[in-house]
Design a protein around this motif. Structure first.
Motif, PDB file in Angstrom:
ATOM      1  N   TYR A  43       0.805  -1.222   0.000  1.00  0.00           N
ATOM      2  CA  TYR A  43       0.000   0.000   0.000  1.00  0.00           C
ATOM      3  C   TYR A  43       0.837   1.269   0.000  1.00  0.00           C
ATOM      4  CZ  TYR A  43       0.708   0.492   5.106  1.00  0.00           C
ATOM      5  OH  TYR A  43       1.253   0.647   6.365  1.00  0.00           O
ATOM      6  N   PHE A  44       2.162   1.128  -0.091  1.00  0.00           N
ATOM      7  CA  PHE A  44       3.022   2.312  -0.157  1.00  0.00           C
ATOM      8  C   PHE A  44       4.407   1.888  -0.631  1.00  0.00           C
ATOM      9  CE2 PHE A  44       5.587   5.874   1.423  1.00  0.00           C
ATOM     10  CZ  PHE A  44       4.783   6.962   1.126  1.00  0.00           C
ATOM     11  N   THR A  45       5.068   2.740  -1.409  1.00  0.00           N
ATOM     12  CA  THR A  45       6.443   2.498  -1.837  1.00  0.00           C
ATOM     13  C   THR A  45       7.354   3.519  -1.168  1.00  0.00           C
ATOM     14  OG1 THR A  45       5.743   1.624  -3.961  1.00  0.00           O
ATOM     15  CG2 THR A  45       8.016   2.346  -3.799  1.00  0.00           C
ATOM     16  N   ALA A  46       8.446   3.027  -0.599  1.00  0.00           N
ATOM     17  CA  ALA A  46       9.392   3.896   0.114  1.00  0.00           C
ATOM     18  C   ALA A  46      10.816   3.559  -0.308  1.00  0.00           C
ATOM     19  CB  ALA A  46       9.236   3.728   1.624  1.00  0.00           C
ATOM     20  N   TYR A  47      11.745   4.410   0.106  1.00  0.00           N
ATOM     21  CA  TYR A  47      13.159   4.231  -0.209  1.00  0.00           C
ATOM     22  C   TYR A  47      13.985   4.491   1.047  1.00  0.00           C
ATOM     23  CZ  TYR A  47      10.947   5.377  -4.669  1.00  0.00           C
ATOM     24  OH  TYR A  47      10.089   5.427  -5.743  1.00  0.00           O
ATOM     25  N   GLN A  48      15.054   3.729   1.231  1.00  0.00           N
ATOM     26  CA  GLN A  48      15.997   4.053   2.292  1.00  0.00           C
ATOM     27  C   GLN A  48      16.911   5.168   1.803  1.00  0.00           C
ATOM     28  OE1 GLN A  48      15.944   3.074   5.451  1.00  0.00           O
ATOM     29  NE2 GLN A  48      14.062   1.979   4.860  1.00  0.00           N
ATOM     30  N   ILE A  92      20.253   6.848   8.394  1.00  0.00           N
ATOM     31  CA  ILE A  92      19.674   6.102   7.283  1.00  0.00           C
ATOM     32  C   ILE A  92      18.281   5.643   7.691  1.00  0.00           C
ATOM     33  CG2 ILE A  92      19.871   4.032   5.843  1.00  0.00           C
ATOM     34  CD1 ILE A  92      22.887   4.251   6.067  1.00  0.00           C
ATOM     35  N   ASN A  93      17.285   6.031   6.882  1.00  0.00           N
ATOM     36  CA  ASN A  93      15.896   5.732   7.244  1.00  0.00           C
ATOM     37  C   ASN A  93      14.995   5.954   6.035  1.00  0.00           C
ATOM     38  OD1 ASN A  93      14.102   4.997   9.485  1.00  0.00           O
ATOM     39  ND2 ASN A  93      13.195   7.012   9.165  1.00  0.00           N
ATOM     40  N   ASP A  94      13.708   5.593   6.197  1.00  0.00           N
ATOM     41  CA  ASP A  94      12.728   5.777   5.122  1.00  0.00           C
ATOM     42  C   ASP A  94      12.694   7.224   4.646  1.00  0.00           C
ATOM     43  OD1 ASP A  94      12.187   3.183   5.714  1.00  0.00           O
ATOM     44  OD2 ASP A  94      10.115   3.496   6.341  1.00  0.00           O
ATOM     45  N   ASN A  95      12.525   7.403   3.341  1.00  0.00           N
ATOM     46  CA  ASN A  95      12.597   8.746   2.763  1.00  0.00           C
ATOM     47  C   ASN A  95      11.554   9.701   3.317  1.00  0.00           C
ATOM     48  OD1 ASN A  95      10.767   6.992   1.197  1.00  0.00           O
ATOM     49  ND2 ASN A  95      10.457   8.772  -0.121  1.00  0.00           N
ATOM     50  N   THR A  96      10.307   9.246   3.476  1.00  0.00           N
ATOM     51  CA  THR A  96       9.261  10.166   3.918  1.00  0.00           C
ATOM     52  C   THR A  96       9.450  10.587   5.369  1.00  0.00           C
ATOM     53  OG1 THR A  96       7.893   8.219   4.331  1.00  0.00           O
ATOM     54  CG2 THR A  96       7.517   9.403   2.272  1.00  0.00           C
ATOM     55  N   PRO A 113      30.226   7.614  11.930  1.00  0.00           N
ATOM     56  CA  PRO A 113      29.128   6.984  12.680  1.00  0.00           C
ATOM     57  C   PRO A 113      27.779   7.319  12.053  1.00  0.00           C
ATOM     58  CG  PRO A 113      29.907   8.921  13.856  1.00  0.00           C
ATOM     59  CD  PRO A 113      30.814   8.758  12.668  1.00  0.00           C
ATOM     60  N   VAL A 114      26.934   6.299  11.913  1.00  0.00           N
ATOM     61  CA  VAL A 114      25.633   6.459  11.273  1.00  0.00           C
ATOM     62  C   VAL A 114      24.551   5.955  12.222  1.00  0.00           C
ATOM     63  CG1 VAL A 114      24.168   5.682   9.368  1.00  0.00           C
ATOM     64  CG2 VAL A 114      26.572   6.251   8.942  1.00  0.00           C
ATOM     65  N   GLY A 115      23.475   6.708  12.357  1.00  0.00           N
ATOM     66  CA  GLY A 115      22.375   6.337  13.238  1.00  0.00           C
ATOM     67  C   GLY A 115      21.259   5.629  12.489  1.00  0.00           C
ATOM     68  N   VAL A 116      20.694   4.583  13.111  1.00  0.00           N
ATOM     69  CA  VAL A 116      19.566   3.833  12.540  1.00  0.00           C
ATOM     70  C   VAL A 116      18.632   3.420  13.669  1.00  0.00           C
ATOM     71  CG1 VAL A 116      20.893   2.936  10.581  1.00  0.00           C
ATOM     72  CG2 VAL A 116      20.784   1.630  12.717  1.00  0.00           C
ATOM     73  N   GLN A 117      17.426   2.980  13.307  1.00  0.00           N
ATOM     74  CA  GLN A 117      16.500   2.434  14.293  1.00  0.00           C
ATOM     75  C   GLN A 117      16.612   0.920  14.300  1.00  0.00           C
ATOM     76  OE1 GLN A 117      12.361   3.418  13.715  1.00  0.00           O
ATOM     77  NE2 GLN A 117      11.714   2.418  15.613  1.00  0.00           N
ATOM     78  N   LYS A 118      16.622   0.345  15.486  1.00  0.00           N
ATOM     79  CA  LYS A 118      16.752  -1.106  15.633  1.00  0.00           C
ATOM     80  C   LYS A 118      15.630  -1.842  14.905  1.00  0.00           C
ATOM     81  CE  LYS A 118      18.765  -0.876  20.310  1.00  0.00           C
ATOM     82  NZ  LYS A 118      18.499  -1.190  21.744  1.00  0.00           N
ATOM     83  N   GLY A 119      15.995  -2.949  14.264  1.00  0.00           N
ATOM     84  CA  GLY A 119      15.015  -3.838  13.678  1.00  0.00           C
ATOM     85  C   GLY A 119      14.394  -3.366  12.384  1.00  0.00           C
ATOM     86  N   THR A 120      14.901  -2.290  11.799  1.00  0.00           N
ATOM     87  CA  THR A 120      14.301  -1.721  10.596  1.00  0.00           C
ATOM     88  C   THR A 120      15.109  -2.066   9.351  1.00  0.00           C
ATOM     89  OG1 THR A 120      15.553   0.354  10.769  1.00  0.00           O
ATOM     90  CG2 THR A 120      13.454   0.230  11.951  1.00  0.00           C
ATOM     91  N   THR A 121      14.485  -1.837   8.198  1.00  0.00           N
ATOM     92  CA  THR A 121      15.211  -2.032   6.952  1.00  0.00           C
ATOM     93  C   THR A 121      16.256  -0.935   6.751  1.00  0.00           C
ATOM     94  OG1 THR A 121      13.376  -0.929   5.809  1.00  0.00           O
ATOM     95  CG2 THR A 121      13.414  -3.334   5.784  1.00  0.00           C
ATOM     96  N   ALA A 172      18.270  -0.100   9.176  1.00  0.00           N
ATOM     97  CA  ALA A 172      19.419  -0.747   9.813  1.00  0.00           C
ATOM     98  C   ALA A 172      20.031  -1.790   8.882  1.00  0.00           C
ATOM     99  CB  ALA A 172      18.995  -1.395  11.130  1.00  0.00           C
ATOM    100  N   ASN A 173      19.183  -2.519   8.161  1.00  0.00           N
ATOM    101  CA  ASN A 173      19.688  -3.504   7.195  1.00  0.00           C
ATOM    102  C   ASN A 173      20.475  -2.831   6.079  1.00  0.00           C
ATOM    103  OD1 ASN A 173      18.336  -5.440   8.679  1.00  0.00           O
ATOM    104  ND2 ASN A 173      16.616  -5.596   7.267  1.00  0.00           N
ATOM    105  N   ALA A 174      19.943  -1.703   5.573  1.00  0.00           N
ATOM    106  CA  ALA A 174      20.637  -0.979   4.507  1.00  0.00           C
ATOM    107  C   ALA A 174      21.987  -0.461   4.994  1.00  0.00           C
ATOM    108  CB  ALA A 174      19.769   0.176   4.014  1.00  0.00           C
ATOM    109  N   ALA A 175      22.047  -0.031   6.257  1.00  0.00           N
ATOM    110  CA  ALA A 175      23.312   0.434   6.830  1.00  0.00           C
ATOM    111  C   ALA A 175      24.312  -0.709   6.964  1.00  0.00           C
ATOM    112  CB  ALA A 175      23.063   1.087   8.186  1.00  0.00           C
TER     113      ALA A 175
END
Length: 295
Positions: free
Chosen positions: A141-146, A214-218, A166-174, A176-179
């Motif tokens: 239902y939505f398209t996003a980008y890291q 690094i996180n979702d674009n929106t 050093p790069v910040g990410v949220q635990k358990g998210t894509t 974090a996977n992209a990082a």
């Protein structure tokens, strides 16, 4: 590919409308036999019971809050956001159910779903193979980008500049996977700092504890647009390489969001897919999308 082609948030509860639950049945003609009347009643009752079991009177929704603009609280404590309004359109308007959001940490949200703590997950969740082994997803239902945001005027202006920082990410998210994938690309020369919620990563960026997020674009855009000291890293990425309609900044991944269900909830999932298709068809989806996202 236009993001609108996809049908696309904790404290605080948000309730919708009542279940449309009554199933009428004819009492029959006075000449009906007792057996015929009994069969009619049984059929009607079975239909009502089936409807009740497929669409619960209240749909409980696990979500990591806050995650602006998908799910967050206003200054008055009201829960709002893109996912919240999509939930209202799907569960209340289309399926006639009440609904409520339950705040849940994102890194434990799938185990919580499978422990029956709530019925579905709506939390800007990317559909991927790893998650699909544990849950079933609705249609996208939505398209996003890291993407990557940094402090304005700093030394980082391209993906390669991130090396050694050093790069910040949220635990358990894509994100974090992209990082992690970027760290591998840099032969390990990237320091990852993981936070329970994305706001922790954003604050670390402002405080100078990390040099990028690094996180979702929106979600990154929602934060960057409120400040004049944060910008996206620009450059072509996977969206441009795949001939998609790419946003004007670096994209590390292309992802589709879905509503997550337990693996034994196929009939309810199908009803939700039908509701998602309906709000796309009748224009409700585009109205909600335009409210939260430009373009």
């Amino acid at each position: 590919m236009d993001r609108r082609t996809y049908l696309k948030t904790g404290t605080g509860l948000l309730a919708g409308g009542l279940v449309a639950g009554c199933t009428g049945g004819s009492g029959g003609d006075s000449t009906e036999t007792a057996t015929e009347g009994g069969d009619s009643m049984t059929e009607s009752t079975t239909e009502a019971e089936t409807t009740e079991s497929v669409v619960p009177s209240t749909v409980t929704i696990g979500s990591d809050i806050p995650y602006r603009p998908f799910e967050y609280e206003t200054t008055s404590g009201e829960l709002t956001g893109f996912d919240v309004e999509i939930a209202e359109a799907v569960f209340k308007s289309q399926l006639g159910a009440e609904y409520e959001f339950q705040a849940t940490s994102f890194d434990s949200i799938i185990p919580s779903l499978n422990s029956n703590n709530f019925r579905v997950i709506m939390s800007a969740m990317t559909i991927n193979e790893t998650r699909d082994q544990k849950v079933d997803f609705s249609d996208p239902y939505f398209t996003a980008y890291q993407t990557v945001i940094v402090r304005k005027g700093g030394s980082i202006s391209s993906k390669s500049d991130l090396k050694g920082h050093p790069v910040g990410v949220q635990k358990g998210t894509t994100g974090a996977n992209a990082a992690e994938e970027l760290k591998s690309e840099f032969d390990g020369d990237l320091t990852l700092k993981k936070y329970d919620q994305i706001n922790g990563a954003f604050q670390a960026l402002i405080n100078g504890q990390v040099d990028a997020v690094i996180n979702d674009n929106t979600v990154n855009a929602g934060f960057a647009n409120e400040r004049d000291d944060v910008v996206f890293i620009e450059g072509e990425g996977v969206a441009a390489e795949s001939d998609q309609e790419a946003p004007p900044y670096l994209t590390l991944t292309i992802e589709n969001y879905g509503i997550a269900f337990r693996e034994d909830d196929d009939t309810f999932r199908q009803r939700v897919n039908e509701a998602l298709a309906a709000i796309k068809e009748n224009g409700t989806y585009d109205e909600i999308y335009s409210k939260y996202f430009a373009g």
